[in-house]
Design a protein around this motif. Structure first.
Motif, PDB file in Angstrom:
ATOM      1  N   GLY A 336       1.023  -1.091   0.079  1.00  0.00           N
ATOM      2  CA  GLY A 336      -0.207   0.288   0.064  1.00  0.00           C
ATOM      3  C   GLY A 336       0.966   1.125   0.231  1.00  0.00           C
ATOM      4  N   LEU A 337       1.597   1.388   1.090  1.00  0.00           N
ATOM      5  CA  LEU A 337       2.863   2.808   0.972  1.00  0.00           C
ATOM      6  C   LEU A 337       3.630   2.248   0.018  1.00  0.00           C
ATOM      7  N   GLY A 338       3.835   1.863  -0.889  1.00  0.00           N
ATOM      8  CA  GLY A 338       5.015   0.849  -1.841  1.00  0.00           C
ATOM      9  C   GLY A 338       4.022   1.752  -2.424  1.00  0.00           C
ATOM     10  N   ILE A 339       3.999   1.871  -3.449  1.00  0.00           N
ATOM     11  CA  ILE A 339       2.197   2.560  -4.515  1.00  0.00           C
ATOM     12  C   ILE A 339       2.190   4.179  -4.501  1.00  0.00           C
ATOM     13  N   LEU A 340       2.202   3.531  -3.303  1.00  0.00           N
ATOM     14  CA  LEU A 340       2.153   5.290  -3.183  1.00  0.00           C
ATOM     15  C   LEU A 340       3.458   5.649  -4.345  1.00  0.00           C
ATOM     16  N   LEU A 341       4.308   5.361  -2.541  1.00  0.00           N
ATOM     17  CA  LEU A 341       5.956   5.792  -3.224  1.00  0.00           C
ATOM     18  C   LEU A 341       6.946   5.761  -4.480  1.00  0.00           C
ATOM     19  N   TYR A 342       6.175   4.495  -4.846  1.00  0.00           N
ATOM     20  CA  TYR A 342       6.838   4.321  -6.349  1.00  0.00           C
ATOM     21  C   TYR A 342       6.223   5.338  -7.339  1.00  0.00           C
ATOM     22  N   ALA A 343       4.973   4.979  -6.814  1.00  0.00           N
ATOM     23  CA  ALA A 343       4.192   6.645  -8.043  1.00  0.00           C
ATOM     24  C   ALA A 343       4.876   8.483  -8.080  1.00  0.00           C
ATOM     25  N   LEU A 344       5.208   7.959  -6.538  1.00  0.00           N
ATOM     26  CA  LEU A 344       5.617   9.764  -6.545  1.00  0.00           C
ATOM     27  C   LEU A 344       7.153  10.144  -6.927  1.00  0.00           C
ATOM     28  N   VAL A 345       7.807   8.985  -6.960  1.00  0.00           N
ATOM     29  CA  VAL A 345       9.522   9.450  -7.438  1.00  0.00           C
ATOM     30  C   VAL A 345       9.568  10.288  -8.898  1.00  0.00           C
ATOM     31  N   PRO A 346       9.109   9.517  -9.731  1.00  0.00           N
ATOM     32  CA  PRO A 346       8.651  10.514 -11.413  1.00  0.00           C
ATOM     33  C   PRO A 346       8.591  11.545 -10.668  1.00  0.00           C
ATOM     34  N   THR A 347       7.700  12.157  -9.872  1.00  0.00           N
ATOM     35  CA  THR A 347       7.103  13.570  -9.998  1.00  0.00           C
ATOM     36  C   THR A 347       8.153  14.302  -8.635  1.00  0.00           C
ATOM     37  N   LEU A 348       9.016  13.652  -7.932  1.00  0.00           N
ATOM     38  CA  LEU A 348       9.877  14.640  -6.448  1.00  0.00           C
ATOM     39  C   LEU A 348      11.297  14.195  -8.394  1.00  0.00           C
ATOM     40  N   GLY A 349      11.342  13.582  -8.739  1.00  0.00           N
ATOM     41  CA  GLY A 349      12.511  13.630 -10.127  1.00  0.00           C
ATOM     42  C   GLY A 349      12.452  15.450 -10.936  1.00  0.00           C
ATOM     43  N   ALA A 350      11.047  15.266 -11.639  1.00  0.00           N
ATOM     44  CA  ALA A 350      10.781  16.200 -11.976  1.00  0.00           C
ATOM     45  C   ALA A 350      10.905  17.447 -11.540  1.00  0.00           C
ATOM     46  N   GLY A 351      10.114  17.633  -9.786  1.00  0.00           N
ATOM     47  CA  GLY A 351      10.744  19.009  -8.887  1.00  0.00           C
ATOM     48  C   GLY A 351      11.430  19.178  -8.833  1.00  0.00           C
ATOM     49  N   ALA A 352      12.856  17.656  -9.009  1.00  0.00           N
ATOM     50  CA  ALA A 352      13.716  18.795  -8.480  1.00  0.00           C
ATOM     51  C   ALA A 352      14.127  18.687  -6.947  1.00  0.00           C
ATOM     52  N   GLN A 353      13.356  18.026  -6.346  1.00  0.00           N
ATOM     53  CA  GLN A 353      13.151  17.220  -5.030  1.00  0.00           C
ATOM     54  C   GLN A 353      14.189  16.254  -4.300  1.00  0.00           C
ATOM     55  N   LEU A 354      15.547  16.799  -4.282  1.00  0.00           N
ATOM     56  CA  LEU A 354      16.583  16.054  -4.315  1.00  0.00           C
ATOM     57  C   LEU A 354      16.679  14.954  -3.430  1.00  0.00           C
ATOM     58  N   THR A 355      16.270  15.786  -1.486  1.00  0.00           N
ATOM     59  CA  THR A 355      15.881  15.149  -0.177  1.00  0.00           C
ATOM     60  C   THR A 355      14.591  14.375  -0.286  1.00  0.00           C
ATOM     61  N   LEU A 356      13.962  15.111  -0.435  1.00  0.00           N
ATOM     62  CA  LEU A 356      12.927  13.964  -0.541  1.00  0.00           C
ATOM     63  C   LEU A 356      12.661  12.405  -2.015  1.00  0.00           C
ATOM     64  N   ALA A 419      14.305   6.247 -26.677  1.00  0.00           N
ATOM     65  CA  ALA A 419      14.004   5.900 -28.060  1.00  0.00           C
ATOM     66  C   ALA A 419      13.549   7.656 -28.112  1.00  0.00           C
ATOM     67  N   ASN A 420      11.798   7.454 -27.306  1.00  0.00           N
ATOM     68  CA  ASN A 420      11.368   8.579 -27.263  1.00  0.00           C
ATOM     69  C   ASN A 420      10.861  10.009 -27.249  1.00  0.00           C
ATOM     70  N   GLY A 421      12.531   9.855 -27.359  1.00  0.00           N
ATOM     71  CA  GLY A 421      12.932  11.573 -26.809  1.00  0.00           C
ATOM     72  C   GLY A 421      12.849  11.753 -25.170  1.00  0.00           C
ATOM     73  N   LEU A 422      12.349  10.779 -24.234  1.00  0.00           N
ATOM     74  CA  LEU A 422      12.401  12.240 -23.163  1.00  0.00           C
ATOM     75  C   LEU A 422      13.737  11.462 -22.258  1.00  0.00           C
ATOM     76  N   VAL A 423      14.078  12.460 -21.639  1.00  0.00           N
ATOM     77  CA  VAL A 423      15.190  11.872 -21.001  1.00  0.00           C
ATOM     78  C   VAL A 423      15.390  12.749 -19.338  1.00  0.00           C
ATOM     79  N   GLY A 424      16.309  12.792 -18.409  1.00  0.00           N
ATOM     80  CA  GLY A 424      16.039  13.263 -17.233  1.00  0.00           C
ATOM     81  C   GLY A 424      14.951  12.086 -16.343  1.00  0.00           C
ATOM     82  N   ALA A 425      14.829  12.490 -15.668  1.00  0.00           N
ATOM     83  CA  ALA A 425      13.095  11.294 -14.396  1.00  0.00           C
ATOM     84  C   ALA A 425      12.457  11.338 -15.674  1.00  0.00           C
ATOM     85  N   ALA A 426      11.923  11.152 -16.545  1.00  0.00           N
ATOM     86  CA  ALA A 426      10.866  11.868 -17.517  1.00  0.00           C
ATOM     87  C   ALA A 426      11.469  10.212 -18.096  1.00  0.00           C
ATOM     88  N   ALA A 427      12.355   9.895 -18.338  1.00  0.00           N
ATOM     89  CA  ALA A 427      12.584   8.710 -19.395  1.00  0.00           C
ATOM     90  C   ALA A 427      12.400   7.536 -18.321  1.00  0.00           C
TER      91      ALA A 427
END
Length: 467
Positions: A336-356, A419-427
């Motif tokens: 349950g907690l894992g689902i939320l945290l895994y889904a949150l990782v790309p958002t934190l990357g995109a928002g440059a929230q390094l500590t979180l 291959a679809n041109g995504l970079v950084g956290a988006a990839a």
């Protein structure tokens, strides 16, 4: 083997008054050794430059990263298969003989691999470290766990956490040891960038270190139980007072539900482990964080080490907590907690929230490690302790499956995104959303676990439990 052999199970039965807390160090001696497998990546660069002598400029005849990646995969697949095949044998002959077999295979695997490196034969390395060493991994992984559960029926989660914590921490010893030895032997001019000599040295070191566990392990007498302990399932219907054999366990829906539970948890965890270093470097590069503020390769290595630490600590923390919360509830938290945290990782990357980002991934890895340590206690709750080692061994085929499935999913999704041109956290978005989806499957499987039906229990065991 003669009945009075020092390796016979009867020679390891503890006498009256034996302190059960002397058993965990024996278990740790085995798991700290075989946990070296998690540190195999330190050999990849030198193994890929045995001909050229320069890891940054490999020769055409040097082994490729793809060829070298197969070594670890073989070892993990053989871990699961050997645990499944030799589980019943372990229960019959006892932990001493099984631990000795594990030490001979694990140490011997290094010796064979050293010859493969010397002759530059990748197939010998596959056979040595992968096949023979992998068998040592499987037998060594389950032998202390089964014994500890028998010694700690009142603290099954603590018991399994103590042993399996060692496996998670093995890389913290194995990695610096390998690097130090390679530097030493390379400087001494032994050839092969010091790898062959290091394999020989580590094989001998681990073979001898594991003997502490082999010769100090003890099993309780059949009628032994902790003082004041009364088996009961009054507060948790999933905890049985009977016993199910390994052959009957695989006929139950509960076994296969837990197989799915372990496979999904491990596959998702590998999604983080497989991408940890490039993920944090690409998500928090200079282009995202600002010039000179991005995560460097050295910092990424520190991040990987931090994840390993939480992988280790999570094995003891979560499995110990499961003694109070119950195994089903603990896995519900993982998923349950894992689902939320895994889904949150790309958002934190995109928002440059390094500590979180670091905090979240550390929690994820703690639950990944906790999943390994909690599953033997879950099995013991459902099927009893009679053949829990054999049942655990068969369930570890889920780990073998995840060890192949996880990297394939991660590499395919990440490569396709780039291959679809995504970079950084988006990839990495599709990777983490897919892993969150796998955790949903695990959550459902865990929810469906019910007490094992009476028809699967051993009749004699049931009579003794009722007496």
């Amino acid at each position: 083997m003669a009945e009075d052999s020092l390796l016979d199970r009867s020679r390891t039965v503890a006498g009256p008054g034996y302190n059960r807390w002397l058993v965990p160090p024996a278990a740790l001696a085995i798991h700290l050794a075989i946990g070296q497998a998690y540190a195999f990546s330190v050999f990849k660069k030198p193994l890929g430059a045995l001909i050229s002598g320069n890891p940054d400029a490999p020769a055409p005849t040097d082994w490729t990263p793809g060829q070298l990646g197969v070594i670890f995969s073989i070892a993990i697949v053989l871990l699961g298969l050997s645990a499944a095949i030799f589980g019943k044998w372990l229960e019959r002959v006892g932990p001493r003989k099984a631990m000795l077999a594990s030490s001979l295979c694990f140490g011997g695997g290094f010796f064979i691999a050293a010859l493969g490196v010397h002759l530059h034969s990748i197939w010998l390395v596959y056979f040595g470290y992968g096949f023979v060493g992998g068998i040592g991994l499987g037998i060594g992984y389950i032998s202390p766990v089964s014994t500890l559960i028998k010694w700690f029926p009142d603290r099954r989660g603590v018991a399994t956490g103590m042993a399996i914590m060692g496996f998670g921490g093995g890389a913290m010893i194995g990695s610096p040891l390998a690097v130090t030895l390679m530097d030493h032997f390379k400087a001494a001019g032994t050839g092969t960038l010091g790898v062959a000599a290091t394999f020989l040295a580590m094989g001998l070191i681990y073979l001898l270190f594991m003997q502490f566990g082999v010769w100090t392990i003890r099993v309780p007498a059949d009628d032994w139980k902790p003082e004041g302990y009364v088996p009961s399932n009054e507060h948790n219907a999933l905890i049985t007072t009977g016993n199910v054999t390994a052959d009957n366990a695989i006929k139950t829906p509960q076994f296969w539900l837990l197989w799915v539970v372990l496979c999904m948890n491990v596959t998702a965890g590998i999604g983080v482990l497989e991408t940890a270093s490039p993920l944090i470097q690409e998500s928090f590069s200079d282009g995202v964080m600002g010039a000179g503020r991005g995560v460097t390769a050295a910092a990424a290595a520190g991040f990987v080490g931090l994840l390993s630490l939480f992988n280790l600590l999570g094995r003891f923390f979560w499995s110990s907590a499961s003694d109070k919360m119950g195994r089903k509830t603990t896995y519900a938290i993982y998923f349950g907690l894992g689902i939320l945290l895994y889904a949150l990782v790309p958002t934190l990357g995109a928002g440059a929230q390094l500590t979180l980002f670091v905090v979240v991934t550390c929690v994820i890895l703690s639950m990944y490690g906790g999943g390994f340590a909690t599953i033997p206690a879950y099995l013991s709750d459902l099927f009893g302790k009679l053949q829990v080692g054999a049942i655990h061994g068969r369930l570890l085929t889920a780990w073998s499956t995840a060890g192949v499935l996880g990297p394939v999913i991660v590499n395919y999704l990440h490569t396709n995104a780039k291959a679809n041109g995504l970079v950084g956290a988006a990839a990495y978005q599709s990777v983490f959303y897919t892993m969150a989806g796998l955790l949903v499957v695990g959550l459902i499987a865990n929810f469906l676990v019910r007490p094992v039906a009476e028809q699967y229990f051993e009749k004699e065991a049931a009579k003794k439990a009722a007496a």
